[in-house]
Motif scaffolding. Structure first.
Motif, PDB file in Angstrom:
ATOM      1  N   TRP A 179      16.562  -2.371   8.616  1.00 12.80           N
ATOM      2  CA  TRP A 179      15.095  -2.388   8.602  1.00 12.80           C
ATOM      3  C   TRP A 179      14.529  -2.451  10.016  1.00 12.80           C
ATOM      4  CZ3 TRP A 179      10.842  -1.668   5.781  1.00 12.80           C
ATOM      5  CH2 TRP A 179       9.640  -2.250   6.215  1.00 12.80           C
ATOM      6  N   ASN A 180      15.068  -3.356  10.841  1.00  8.11           N
ATOM      7  CA  ASN A 180      14.552  -3.504  12.205  1.00  8.11           C
ATOM      8  C   ASN A 180      14.733  -2.233  13.016  1.00  8.11           C
ATOM      9  OD1 ASN A 180      13.674  -6.113  11.799  1.00  8.11           O
ATOM     10  ND2 ASN A 180      15.552  -7.056  12.546  1.00  8.11           N
ATOM     11  N   LEU A 278      11.343   4.376   4.565  1.00  4.49           N
ATOM     12  CA  LEU A 278      11.202   3.227   3.663  1.00  4.49           C
ATOM     13  C   LEU A 278      12.048   3.385   2.407  1.00  4.49           C
ATOM     14  CD1 LEU A 278       7.336   2.620   3.832  1.00  4.49           C
ATOM     15  CD2 LEU A 278       9.131   1.458   5.123  1.00  4.49           C
ATOM     16  N   THR A 279      12.142   4.606   1.916  1.00  2.00           N
ATOM     17  CA  THR A 279      12.805   4.836   0.627  1.00  2.00           C
ATOM     18  C   THR A 279      14.249   5.305   0.746  1.00  2.00           C
ATOM     19  OG1 THR A 279      12.047   7.133   0.531  1.00  2.00           O
ATOM     20  CG2 THR A 279      10.594   5.450  -0.424  1.00  2.00           C
ATOM     21  N   GLN A 320      16.532  -7.479   4.047  1.00  2.00           N
ATOM     22  CA  GLN A 320      16.287  -7.321   5.483  1.00  2.00           C
ATOM     23  C   GLN A 320      14.805  -7.357   5.846  1.00  2.00           C
ATOM     24  OE1 GLN A 320      18.329  -3.925   7.184  1.00  2.00           O
ATOM     25  NE2 GLN A 320      20.038  -4.101   5.752  1.00  2.00           N
ATOM     26  N   TYR A 321      13.930  -7.377   4.874  1.00  3.13           N
ATOM     27  CA  TYR A 321      12.495  -7.316   5.165  1.00  3.13           C
ATOM     28  C   TYR A 321      11.773  -8.274   4.221  1.00  3.13           C
ATOM     29  CZ  TYR A 321      12.744  -4.376   1.010  1.00  3.13           C
ATOM     30  OH  TYR A 321      13.003  -3.909  -0.248  1.00  3.13           O
ATOM     31  N   SER A 322      10.561  -8.636   4.597  1.00  2.43           N
ATOM     32  CA  SER A 322       9.721  -9.462   3.725  1.00  2.43           C
ATOM     33  C   SER A 322       8.890  -8.548   2.839  1.00  2.43           C
ATOM     34  CB  SER A 322       8.798 -10.345   4.564  1.00  2.43           C
ATOM     35  OG  SER A 322       7.861  -9.541   5.258  1.00  2.43           O
ATOM     36  N   MET A 360       5.348  -9.196  13.600  1.00  2.00           N
ATOM     37  CA  MET A 360       5.425  -9.998  12.397  1.00  2.00           C
ATOM     38  C   MET A 360       6.870 -10.140  11.926  1.00  2.00           C
ATOM     39  SD  MET A 360       3.536  -9.334   8.737  1.00  2.00           S
ATOM     40  CE  MET A 360       4.739  -8.133   8.179  1.00  2.00           C
ATOM     41  N   GLY A 361       7.615  -9.060  12.034  1.00  2.00           N
ATOM     42  CA  GLY A 361       9.021  -9.100  11.638  1.00  2.00           C
ATOM     43  C   GLY A 361       9.834 -10.009  12.524  1.00  2.00           C
ATOM     44  N   SER A 362       9.574  -9.983  13.845  1.00  2.00           N
ATOM     45  CA  SER A 362      10.339 -10.831  14.769  1.00  2.00           C
ATOM     46  C   SER A 362      10.007 -12.294  14.546  1.00  2.00           C
ATOM     47  CB  SER A 362      10.057 -10.434  16.219  1.00  2.00           C
ATOM     48  OG  SER A 362       8.699 -10.635  16.541  1.00  2.00           O
ATOM     49  N   VAL A 363       8.713 -12.596  14.257  1.00  2.00           N
ATOM     50  CA  VAL A 363       8.320 -13.981  13.974  1.00  2.00           C
ATOM     51  C   VAL A 363       9.009 -14.468  12.718  1.00  2.00           C
ATOM     52  CG1 VAL A 363       6.396 -15.451  13.277  1.00  2.00           C
ATOM     53  CG2 VAL A 363       6.109 -13.861  15.174  1.00  2.00           C
ATOM     54  N   LYS A 364       9.009 -13.626  11.679  1.00  2.00           N
ATOM     55  CA  LYS A 364       9.641 -14.015  10.421  1.00  2.00           C
ATOM     56  C   LYS A 364      11.143 -14.184  10.603  1.00  2.00           C
ATOM     57  CE  LYS A 364       6.317 -12.445   7.023  1.00  2.00           C
ATOM     58  NZ  LYS A 364       6.131 -13.810   6.526  1.00  2.00           N
TER      59      LYS A 364
END
Length: 397
Positions: A179-180, A278-279, A320-322, A360-364
């Motif tokens: 994801w990243n 994404l898919t 891997q993602y929120s 946002m991803g790095s914070v999470k």
């Protein structure tokens, strides 16, 4: 260079503008993106000689490129598209002469297929743009060869190949992107398009797709294949009227219908690629069940809900993602795929949205790591309290 297996569109909807035009704009104080130019150059080079003379590129001899690619051996092929095959080669970094395999600088050599539907005009177009444009997210064109009937282009070598291969090829060499990494590639590609649309360049890419996004060792994305690029509208015009050319599935619907090309046409294509990322599905796939062969039509009903969007996400990304991150990425894709061009964001807006998503991803990720460490420490302390460590090993007692 990545392979290009998609079906190209060539249909006449309106007359093509005569000649190739290029605005040579110098960008003072910027070493990350510019048009390499000088004030003495003509503003609108129209013929082959003017384009080649103003390109700031190395002119290679055909024999040097033949030797560099080991006589264009089949096992040197990196990919194949409408232009022709792309071969891996080696040159001396100082003299630019052919070097032994494994030494010097690795290059990618694209050789024009004389029977291909792309021809000399597209070859010149690529030189016209990549000979003048520079940005970290555009592939570097090192030079060209024009000798007798031979027409070749020489690029920097991109060791990770194309995004298309990483998304859709099921081999041990091309591992699924995390994801990243997908978000990193999306951001890099968006920055490349944003630069092309900027006042410094004013170029419409026209063929944005996963096979034209190449990845370096660190998965930095670079746009390649500028054979279909066009100067953006000038003199206050809202669009460029041109022949409909590109790739089915990626081309914007209004461009397909009218031949009217704008920067928002590229934004639509970006939305298609983001949805593929994404898919994990191709935009058009006849091997899918009926109702799922057109990715956009199949996925669109799911993309606006945090709960439903998870049903179309690539299963290889699980965990891997929120959910909120997936929804924000899907919402961005929906905006880019708006049927009305004016409702699509600019590429600058897309870049900002992806940067926020990455932050946002790095914070999470940091929060998740802290939570995991705290949980492990708590678990460890509970174990120590329940099972105190003996002062003497029972084995040695």
């Amino acid at each position: 260079m990545g392979s290009c297996c998609s079906v190209r569109i060539r249909a006449d909807h309106s007359p093509r503008r005569d000649g190739l035009s290029s605005r040579f704009v110098s960008v003072d104080g910027k070493d990350t993106s510019s048009r390499r130019s000088s004030s003495s150059m003509p503003l609108t080079p129209r013929n082959e000689g003017e384009i080649l003379d103003s390109s700031n590129l190395k002119s290679f001899g055909f024999n040097d490129l033949r030797i560099a690619t080991r006589n264009f051996r089949p096992d040197s092929v990196l990919g194949e598209g409408g232009f022709g095959c792309v071969f891996k080669g080696w040159i001396d970094e100082h003299t630019f002469k052919a070097a032994k395999p494994g030494t010097g600088t690795v290059i990618a050599v694209k050789r024009l297929n004389q029977e291909g539907f792309q021809g000399h005009k597209e070859w010149l177009t690529e030189i016209n743009y990549l000979g003048q444009l520079y940005h970290p997210n555009l592939v570097k064109l090192l030079g060209y060869c024009l000798e007798d009937e031979h027409r070749l282009l020489v690029y920097e070598f991109m060791p990770r190949g194309s995004l298309e291969n990483h998304l859709f090829r099921r081999t041990s060499y091309f591992q699924p992107l995390s994801w990243n990494l997908r978000m990193k590639v999306a951001l890099g590609a968006a920055k490349g398009l944003a630069y092309l649309h900027s006042p410094e360049a004013k170029v419409i890419y026209r063929d944005f797709k996963s096979s034209n996004i190449l990845l370096d060792t660190n998965y930095n994305a670079k746009l390649s294949d500028f054979g279909l690029a066009k100067d953006g509208p000038m003199d206050g015009k809202s669009h460029v009227s041109t022949r409909v050319m590109g790739t089915y599935g990626y081309a914007a619907p209004e461009y397909m219908a009218t031949g009217h090309l704008t920067a928002r046409s590229d934004v639509y294509s970006f939305g298609v690629v983001l949805l593929e990322m994404l898919t994990g599905r191709r935009v058009l796939d006849k091997n899918r069940p009926h109702g799922e062969q057109n990715l956009i039509e199949w996925a669109r009903p799911y993309l606006a809900s945090k709960r439903r969007v998870l049903r179309v996400m690539d299963a290889r990304l699980e965990g891997q993602y929120s959910p909120s991150g997936a929804l924000r990425a899907a919402t961005l894709a929906i905006k880019c795929l708006a049927l009305e061009p004016k409702h699509r964001p600019t590429m600058d807006d897309v870049v900002k949205a992806l940067e926020q998503l990455q932050e946002m991803g790095s914070v999470k990720t940091e929060e998740a790591q802290k939570h995991r460490r705290a949980r492990d420490e708590d678990s460890s302390s509970r174990k120590m309290a329940s099972y105190p460590r003996p002062s003497v090993s029972p084995i040695l007692a």
